[in-house]
Write a protein that holds these residues in place. Structure first.
Motif, mmCIF file in Angstrom:
data_model
loop_
_atom_site.group_PDB
_atom_site.id
_atom_site.type_symbol
_atom_site.label_atom_id
_atom_site.label_comp_id
_atom_site.label_asym_id
_atom_site.label_seq_id
_atom_site.Cartn_x
_atom_site.Cartn_y
_atom_site.Cartn_z
ATOM 1 N N UNK A 55 -3.574 -2.982 -17.218
ATOM 2 C CA UNK A 55 -2.583 -3.972 -16.800
ATOM 3 C C UNK A 55 -1.692 -3.410 -15.693
ATOM 4 N N UNK A 56 -1.282 -2.165 -15.829
ATOM 5 C CA UNK A 56 -0.432 -1.545 -14.819
ATOM 6 C C UNK A 56 -1.203 -1.329 -13.519
ATOM 7 N N UNK A 57 -2.465 -0.901 -13.632
ATOM 8 C CA UNK A 57 -3.279 -0.736 -12.419
ATOM 9 C C UNK A 57 -3.460 -2.064 -11.700
ATOM 10 N N UNK A 58 -3.659 -3.138 -12.449
ATOM 11 C CA UNK A 58 -3.802 -4.457 -11.833
ATOM 12 C C UNK A 58 -2.496 -4.881 -11.158
ATOM 13 N N UNK A 59 -1.369 -4.663 -11.837
ATOM 14 C CA UNK A 59 -0.067 -4.999 -11.242
ATOM 15 C C UNK A 59 0.140 -4.241 -9.932
ATOM 16 N N UNK A 60 -0.125 -2.918 -9.953
ATOM 17 C CA UNK A 60 0.074 -2.112 -8.737
ATOM 18 C C UNK A 60 -0.945 -2.464 -7.659
ATOM 19 N N UNK A 61 -2.187 -2.760 -8.056
ATOM 20 C CA UNK A 61 -3.209 -3.156 -7.084
ATOM 21 C C UNK A 61 -2.867 -4.472 -6.410
ATOM 22 N N UNK A 62 -2.339 -5.409 -7.173
ATOM 23 C CA UNK A 62 -1.925 -6.699 -6.589
ATOM 24 C C UNK A 62 -0.669 -6.517 -5.738
ATOM 25 N N UNK A 63 0.242 -5.668 -6.197
ATOM 26 C CA UNK A 63 1.452 -5.387 -5.420
ATOM 27 C C UNK A 63 1.089 -4.745 -4.086
ATOM 28 N N UNK A 64 0.150 -3.803 -4.134
ATOM 29 C CA UNK A 64 -0.298 -3.143 -2.905
ATOM 30 C C UNK A 64 -0.917 -4.163 -1.956
ATOM 31 N N UNK A 65 -1.765 -5.026 -2.485
ATOM 32 C CA UNK A 65 -2.404 -6.043 -1.637
ATOM 33 C C UNK A 65 -1.347 -6.957 -1.016
ATOM 34 N N UNK A 66 -0.363 -7.363 -1.806
ATOM 35 C CA UNK A 66 0.672 -8.275 -1.322
ATOM 36 C C UNK A 66 1.543 -7.633 -0.243
ATOM 37 N N UNK A 67 1.723 -6.302 -0.313
ATOM 38 C CA UNK A 67 2.596 -5.613 0.642
ATOM 39 C C UNK A 67 1.828 -4.894 1.748
ATOM 40 N N UNK A 68 0.517 -5.022 1.738
ATOM 41 C CA UNK A 68 -0.290 -4.428 2.806
ATOM 42 C C UNK A 68 -0.555 -5.488 3.857
ATOM 43 N N UNK A 69 -0.707 -5.058 5.059
ATOM 44 C CA UNK A 69 -1.027 -5.963 6.147
ATOM 45 C C UNK A 69 -2.296 -5.486 6.838
ATOM 46 N N UNK A 70 -3.434 -5.519 6.104
ATOM 47 C CA UNK A 70 -4.647 -5.029 6.757
ATOM 48 C C UNK A 70 -5.065 -5.971 7.867
ATOM 49 N N UNK A 71 -5.528 -5.400 8.960
ATOM 50 C CA UNK A 71 -6.120 -6.234 10.003
ATOM 51 C C UNK A 71 -7.463 -6.676 9.459
ATOM 52 N N UNK A 72 -7.625 -7.960 9.355
ATOM 53 C CA UNK A 72 -8.873 -8.467 8.792
ATOM 54 C C UNK A 72 -10.018 -8.162 9.744
ATOM 55 N N UNK A 73 -11.130 -7.760 9.162
ATOM 56 C CA UNK A 73 -12.324 -7.437 9.943
ATOM 57 C C UNK A 73 -12.803 -8.681 10.681
ATOM 58 N N UNK A 74 -13.222 -8.484 11.916
ATOM 59 C CA UNK A 74 -13.678 -9.598 12.747
ATOM 60 C C UNK A 74 -14.941 -9.203 13.485
#
Length: 195
Positions: A55-74
């Motif tokens: 549960x904690x890994x999922x929370x942190x993984x979702x938090x990381x995704x929400x606060x990351x700004x990856x340049x989407x592959x094109x």
């Protein structure tokens, strides 16, 4: 167990994991490989925080995704066609891809070689993991998992020193059953110059 060269040639980033947790004896060997990694001046500064709480890994993984700004592959320049990353597929919401074990590597702020010390330890652990049949994936910009109030509460609960920051995460788990091992990409020519 694979030899060092066999592990180097076999290791790939794994982003699809079985739900089975990494056994304690195997995890201990992987962590030992990290503890014996080279570090600047032999300082042994990186801290490894092992989280096996789904549960904690999922929370942190979702938090990381929400606060990351990856340049989407094109234009076909994806990170992985076989096992897409969060930069490849905006529908992926867990930057830890459901890994059952997540190791966050912390290092001292302001120390010149903090990123390098953590990266070398992560590489040692990835090679040991591969040799032991465990999949791994290196995830950079570790601090984004702890952005915002939720992330800060986790850091406080873990009692992370305020002069340390999360450099990266290392995901560990057994590759999902039935998934083919990611293919080796051909090595690019001209990368070794002899002078």
């Amino acid at each position: 167990m694979r030899t060092v060269m066999e592990a180097i040639l076999h290791r790939r980033a794994i982003r699809r994991f079985d739900t089975r947790q990494v056994e304690e004896g195997v995890l201990a060997q992987i962590l030992e490989a990290g503890l014996y990694a080279p570090s600047a001046g032999g300082g042994q500064r990186p801290l490894f925080v092992v989280c096996q709480n789904r549960e904690l890994n999922l929370l942190l993984g979702k938090n990381k995704r929400a606060h990351s700004q990856p340049r989407m592959a094109k234009g076909g320049q994806c990170v992985s066609k076989e096992q897409p990353s969060i930069a490849d597929d905006p529908r992926l919401t867990d930057a830890f891809y459901g890994a059952p074990t997540v190791i966050t590597l912390f290092g001292p702020r302001g120390f010149l070689f903090t990123p390098e010390d953590c990266a070398v330890a992560a590489e040692n652990m990835m090679l040991a993991a591969d040799a032991l049949g465990v999949g791994s994936c290196y995830i950079g910009q570790g601090w984004t998992a702890f952005a915002g109030d939720a992330g800060q509460r986790v850091l406080q609960k873990w009692a992370i020193r305020p002069d340390y920051y999360a450099v990266m995460q290392l995901l560990l788990g057994y590759p999902r059953e039935g998934d083919p091992h990611p293919a080796l990409k051909p090595r690019k020519e001209g990368r070794v110059l002899r002078v």
